[in-house]
Design a protein around this motif. Structure first.
Motif, PDB file in Angstrom:
ATOM      1  N   ALA A  91     -11.359 -15.396  28.335  1.00  0.00           N
ATOM      2  CA  ALA A  91     -11.174 -16.778  27.890  1.00  0.00           C
ATOM      3  C   ALA A  91     -10.770 -16.829  26.420  1.00  0.00           C
ATOM      4  N   LEU A  92     -11.379 -15.980  25.606  1.00  0.00           N
ATOM      5  CA  LEU A  92     -11.042 -15.940  24.177  1.00  0.00           C
ATOM      6  C   LEU A  92      -9.625 -15.409  23.972  1.00  0.00           C
ATOM      7  N   TYR A  93      -9.249 -14.410  24.757  1.00  0.00           N
ATOM      8  CA  TYR A  93      -7.876 -13.892  24.680  1.00  0.00           C
ATOM      9  C   TYR A  93      -6.869 -14.984  25.042  1.00  0.00           C
ATOM     10  N   GLU A  94      -7.160 -15.732  26.094  1.00  0.00           N
ATOM     11  CA  GLU A  94      -6.251 -16.794  26.535  1.00  0.00           C
ATOM     12  C   GLU A  94      -6.065 -17.833  25.433  1.00  0.00           C
ATOM     13  N   LEU A  95      -7.153 -18.191  24.777  1.00  0.00           N
ATOM     14  CA  LEU A  95      -7.071 -19.159  23.681  1.00  0.00           C
ATOM     15  C   LEU A  95      -6.223 -18.599  22.540  1.00  0.00           C
ATOM     16  N   TRP A 101      -1.439 -16.095  18.596  1.00  0.00           N
ATOM     17  CA  TRP A 101      -2.051 -14.963  17.914  1.00  0.00           C
ATOM     18  C   TRP A 101      -1.722 -13.685  18.689  1.00  0.00           C
ATOM     19  N   SER A 102      -1.863 -12.553  18.017  1.00  0.00           N
ATOM     20  CA  SER A 102      -1.867 -11.262  18.705  1.00  0.00           C
ATOM     21  C   SER A 102      -3.283 -10.971  19.171  1.00  0.00           C
ATOM     22  N   ILE A 103      -3.406 -10.159  20.205  1.00  0.00           N
ATOM     23  CA  ILE A 103      -4.736  -9.811  20.723  1.00  0.00           C
ATOM     24  C   ILE A 103      -4.850  -8.287  20.836  1.00  0.00           C
ATOM     25  N   ILE A 104      -6.061  -7.788  20.618  1.00  0.00           N
ATOM     26  CA  ILE A 104      -6.320  -6.356  20.761  1.00  0.00           C
ATOM     27  C   ILE A 104      -7.512  -6.159  21.685  1.00  0.00           C
ATOM     28  N   LEU A 142      -4.790   0.068  15.657  1.00  0.00           N
ATOM     29  CA  LEU A 142      -5.146  -0.202  14.257  1.00  0.00           C
ATOM     30  C   LEU A 142      -3.908  -0.189  13.361  1.00  0.00           C
ATOM     31  N   THR A 143      -2.958   0.680  13.673  1.00  0.00           N
ATOM     32  CA  THR A 143      -1.703   0.723  12.909  1.00  0.00           C
ATOM     33  C   THR A 143      -0.941  -0.583  13.071  1.00  0.00           C
ATOM     34  N   GLU A 144      -0.856  -1.066  14.308  1.00  0.00           N
ATOM     35  CA  GLU A 144      -0.165  -2.340  14.565  1.00  0.00           C
ATOM     36  C   GLU A 144      -0.940  -3.515  13.978  1.00  0.00           C
ATOM     37  N   LEU A 145      -2.266  -3.427  13.999  1.00  0.00           N
ATOM     38  CA  LEU A 145      -3.098  -4.469  13.395  1.00  0.00           C
ATOM     39  C   LEU A 145      -2.784  -4.594  11.907  1.00  0.00           C
ATOM     40  N   LYS A 146      -2.747  -3.479  11.227  1.00  0.00           N
ATOM     41  CA  LYS A 146      -2.452  -3.468   9.784  1.00  0.00           C
ATOM     42  C   LYS A 146      -1.102  -4.114   9.503  1.00  0.00           C
ATOM     43  N   LYS A 153       0.143 -12.852  10.218  1.00  0.00           N
ATOM     44  CA  LYS A 153      -0.117 -13.344  11.563  1.00  0.00           C
ATOM     45  C   LYS A 153      -1.583 -13.146  11.908  1.00  0.00           C
ATOM     46  N   ASN A 154      -2.114 -14.010  12.748  1.00  0.00           N
ATOM     47  CA  ASN A 154      -3.511 -13.933  13.164  1.00  0.00           C
ATOM     48  C   ASN A 154      -3.694 -12.939  14.306  1.00  0.00           C
ATOM     49  N   VAL A 155      -4.860 -12.291  14.319  1.00  0.00           N
ATOM     50  CA  VAL A 155      -5.180 -11.322  15.361  1.00  0.00           C
ATOM     51  C   VAL A 155      -6.616 -11.525  15.845  1.00  0.00           C
ATOM     52  N   LEU A 156      -6.795 -11.553  17.162  1.00  0.00           N
ATOM     53  CA  LEU A 156      -8.129 -11.530  17.770  1.00  0.00           C
ATOM     54  C   LEU A 156      -8.407 -10.098  18.205  1.00  0.00           C
ATOM     55  N   PHE A 157      -9.476  -9.512  17.675  1.00  0.00           N
ATOM     56  CA  PHE A 157      -9.835  -8.128  17.962  1.00  0.00           C
ATOM     57  C   PHE A 157     -11.168  -8.104  18.688  1.00  0.00           C
ATOM     58  N   ILE A 158     -11.196  -7.549  19.909  1.00  0.00           N
ATOM     59  CA  ILE A 158     -12.442  -7.416  20.674  1.00  0.00           C
ATOM     60  C   ILE A 158     -12.690  -5.942  20.936  1.00  0.00           C
ATOM     61  N   GLY A 159     -13.839  -5.457  20.463  1.00  0.00           N
ATOM     62  CA  GLY A 159     -14.172  -4.048  20.643  1.00  0.00           C
ATOM     63  C   GLY A 159     -15.628  -3.784  20.318  1.00  0.00           C
TER      64      GLY A 159
END
Length: 389
Positions: A91-95, A101-104, A142-146, A153-159
Motif C-alpha cells: 500500500a505504501l509503495y502504491e502511494l 516517487w521512486s521505490i526500493i 544504494l547506488t541508484e538511491l544516491k 527526487k523522492n524515494v520510499l525505501f523499505i528494508g
C-alpha cells in the motif's frame, strides 16, 4: 585503511562500497557463513576515511519514541494476496508511485539471489511482496538511491533497520527526500545458505526447484516448487532452514548485537506482523492478517495519512512491543551456532543440518503433520456432505 568496522558488527549493507570515491571496495561472501563483507583494495585506497565515517555500524543512531501506532490491513482483501501480513508495504509503495516517487524493495530472482532494487514502475510492487529471510545484496539499489536523491527526487525505501540506516548514510545530505520504512527484523541468513539448502532439497527430491516462498496464508512456511507442483511444503518448525533461522544459528553475526532491536526506532515508519494483538484491549480481527505500523516522525505520519487503501485502528505501541521480541532485544546466539558452521565449512549443509536441527524438525513433522492432514480431510468430508444434502 586496515578495516572499516569490526567484522562481527558488519551488517554487509554495502554503504562503504557506494560511498568510496575510488571504487576501492568490493563486497565478497564470508568464506564460512556466506554473509557479505567489504574487501579493501589497498592499491586503490587513498585513506580518505569516508567508508569509516559512513559505515552504519560506526554510527551514533538517532533513536526516537513512537508517535502513534496502528493495526492495519488492506481495505480491499484481494489486494492483500501475496503479502506477508496486512499488505502495508504494498500500500505504501502504491502511494509512493502515485506521487511519482521512486521505490526500493527486495526481490528474489530466478537464480534465488536476493537483492534490493529501485523502480519507478508499479509492476515492481508484486516482486517486492512477501518475506525473504535472506541477507539482500544492496549495491545497485544504494547506488541508484544516491543518484536519484541527487536529482532532487523522492524515494520510499523499505528494508531491514540496518539497510535503512545504510540508505540514510548514502543519502549524504539529501535525507529530506528519503522516506525510510524499517521492517521488524529477526536477523538474516546468507544467500549462500539459501542456495545450498535449495540444492540439498533438489538432491533429496530429484527435481529442479523453480520457485521459493517463505510465507503463506498460514504463516511462516517454506514452500519450494518445481515446474508444476509443490515439492517441499513445511511449516516453521518442520523445516531445517526456518528452524536454524529462528533458533539463531544461521543469521549474520551482527544480528546478535543488533542496536535496532529495541523499542525506539530510527526510521520514519516501522512495520511488521502484529503478534499478540488484543492482549491489552479487545480487537475485532478481520478474516485475514493484521500488520503493526509504528509512526516515528512527522514526515512518516503525513505520508501515512495520505494512504487511503489501508484500514487503520489506533493501538498502543506497548502492545506491539509485548508481542514481538525483536522490539525488545536481539535474537540470542544458539548454543549450536559454532557446531553448525564448523560442520558446514568442512562437510556442507547436509552435515550441518544433521548435527543440529534435522532430527528435531523431522520428529515434529512426522508427529504433527498426520494430525493436521487428518483434520483437513475431515473438514473436506463435512463440507462435501453438507453440500450434497
Amino acid at each position: 585503511m586496515e578495516r572499516i568496522c569490526e567484522n562481527e558488527k558488519c551488517y554487509g549493507c554495502g554503504a562503504c562500497y557506494v560511498i568510496c570515491p575510488k571504487n576501492a571496495i568490493s563486497m565478497k561472501e564470508d568464506v564460512v557463513t556466506g554473509h557479505f563483507r567489504p574487501i579493501i583494495n589497498e592499491s586503490k585506497c587513498i585513506n580518505c576515511g569516508l567508508c569509516v565515517k559512513h559505515c552504519p555500524a560506526n554510527h551514533t543512531y538517532k533513536f526516537v519514541d513512537n508517535m502513534v501506532t496502528y493495526a492495519a490491513y488492506r481495505t480491499e482483501p484481494d489486494k492483500q494476496i501475496g503479502s506477508s501480513s496486512g499488505g502495508v508495504a504494498a500500500a505504501l509503495y502504491e502511494l509512493a508511485i502515485s506521487k511519482e516517487w521512486s521505490i526500493i524493495g527486495t526481490v528474489i530472482d530466478s537464480d534465488f539471489r536476493v537483492k534490493m532494487q529501485l523502480s519507478n514502475d508499479k509492476q515492481a510492487i508484486e516482486s517486492f511482496k512477501g518475506s525473504k529471510y535472506v541477507q539482500a545484496y544492496t549495491i545497485e539499489a544504494l547506488t541508484e538511491l544516491k543518484r536519484t536523491l541527487k536529482e532532487d527526487k523522492n524515494v520510499l525505501f523499505i528494508g531491514t533497520p540496518c539497510e535503512c540506516e545504510a540508505a540514510r548514510s548514502v543519502a549524504n545530505g539529501n535525507e529530506e527526500k528519503l522516506l525510510t520504512v524499517d521492517l521488524i527484523c529477526h536477523g538474516v541468513p546468507s544467500n549462500k545458505i539459501l542456495n545450498d539448502y535449495i540444492k540439498w532439497i533438489e538432491k533429496k527430491k530429484k527435481t529442479k526447484i523453480k520457485q521459493v516462498s517463505f510465507r503463506s496464508s498460514w504463516g511462516e512456511e517454506m514452500i519450494l516448487k518445481d515446474e508444476s507442483k509443490d515439492v517441499w511444503h513445511r511449516r516453521m518448525f518442520w523445516d531445517p532452514y526456518l528452524e536454524a533461522f529462528n533458533a539463531g544459528i544461521t543469521i549474520n553475526s551482527s544480528c546478535f548485537t543488533c542496536p535496532f532491536a529495541c523499542e525506539k526506532r530510527c526510521s520514519d515508519i516501522t512495520i511488521g506482523d502484529f503478534w499478540g494483538i488484543g492482549s491489552e484491549s479487545p480487537f475485532h480481527k478481520p478474516n485475514r492478517k493484521v500488520s503493526v505500523i509504528g509512526v516515528n516522525s512527522k514526515r512518516g505520519f503525513d505520508f501515512l495519512n495520505e494512504c487511503k487503501s489501508l484500514v487503520l485502528e489506533k493501538r498502543n505501541w506497548s502492545e506491539a512491543v509485548a508481542g514481538n521480541s525483536q522490539l525488545r532485544a536481539p535474537l540470542p546466539k544458539s548454543s549450536q551456532y559454532d557446531l553448525f558452521w564448523e560442520k558446514y565449512y568442512k562437510y556442507g549443509i547436509d552435515a550441518a543440518f544433521k548435527a543440529t536441527v534435522y532430527k528435531k524438525v523431522c520428529k515434529r513433522y512426522y508427529k504433527e503433520y498426520p494430525i493436521i492432514l487428518l483434520k483437513s480431510i475431515i473438514k473436506k468430508c463435512i463440507y462435501w456432505d453438507r453440500k450434497i444434502q
